[in-house]
Design a protein around this motif. Structure first.
Motif: not given
Length: 284
Positions: A79-83
């Motif tokens: 996934s694309f970063p949660a940040a």
């Protein structure tokens, strides 16, 4: 579509979940309206049009995963970063709900903590691990460790996008644009975008990216290095040439930065993606 994945690196059973974007009020989702080519997209930005992105809806993620689960295969999703986005939480929710519909099958979601072609490079190594005989859990464990060693060194030309994203003040963006200041950025250990300094001029920025890569790759052999660009092919080819001079024998691939990442970085983004001994190095 945050991965900006070079097509020539794609392997069997590899897919990218498409994301929509809105350009001056028009939605491009690849279904009701075809995605623009990178050049068309960046030309629209140059004309003054604005672009925004949104998360993949949970139901859409479920449908995408379900199509693969239905063939009897498990899924590892990077996934694309949660940040940087809420996408990660949405994918986790989709995976949890699908567990009830597909008993015996699994969707493993990992926060890639990488962006753009850094995310793509991580996916490339994940496929190599899988193709070498690793099972789902072994590949997931490998990805979770390797994500801390995907180096990102990049610069942008249009500072207004960093201002819109809260990375620069309005005053700094205006002054920097006027004097051709080039920010140097990285993706940190949490998967967040970090501005680590600025240099004067594009050539200085390119030299800084090269120096950062050279310092961070000590002890690591990169079989692939990616040069990603936002509609600045001349600069990308020049950077490729310099990488090949400094790292003979490495495979250097030039690829586009698509509209999803491009919405936040603008035309002229130029990035180096590589295996790094120390991804957290904040030196320029």
């Amino acid at each position: 579509m945050t991965a900006d994945f070079p097509p020539e690196l794609a392997g069997e059973d590899f897919r990218i979940i498409p994301m929509s974007y809105v350009l001056d009020g028009t939605v491009y989702d690849g279904k009701n309206r075809a995605f623009l080519t990178p050049h068309e997209f960046y030309s629209a930005l140059e004309e003054g049009k604005t672009s925004s992105t949104s998360m993949v809806p949970v139901e859409e993620a479920k449908a995408y995963f379900a199509a693969m689960l239905g063939t009897g295969k498990d899924v590892l999703h990077i996934s694309f970063p949660a940040a940087m986005s809420g996408c990660y939480d949405g994918y986790l929710k989709a995976a949890a709900e699908l567990a009830e519909d597909f008993p015996g099958r699994r969707v493993v979601v990992i926060d890639g903590k990488c962006a753009s072609s850094g995310e793509g490079l991580l996916a490339y190594y994940a496929m190599k691990k899988r193709d070498g005989g690793a099972d789902l859990d072994e590949t997931a464990e490998y990805v979770a460790a390797l994500r801390d060693h995907i180096g990102h060194a990049f610069t942008v030309s249009d500072l207004k996008h960093l201002y819109r994203g809260g990375r620069l003040s309005r005053g700094a963006a205006i002054v920097g644009q006027a004097i051709k200041l080039n920010p140097i950025l990285m993706v940190d250990e949490n998967g967040a975008l970090e501005h680590i300094g600025s240099v004067m001029g594009r050539k200085s920025a390119i030299r800084t990216l090269l120096a950062k890569m050279e310092r961070e790759t000590v002890g690591y052999v990169n079989d692939v290095v990616i040069v990603a660009h936002g509609d600045c092919i001349g600069d990308a080819e020049y950077l490729k040439e310099k990488v090949e001079e400094r790292f003979p024998g490495r495979r250097v691939i030039v690829t586009d930065v698509g509209p999803i990442i491009g919405s936040h970085c603008g035309k002229g983004m130029l990035a180096l993606l590589y295996l790094a001994a120390n991804k957290t190095d904040r030196k320029m």
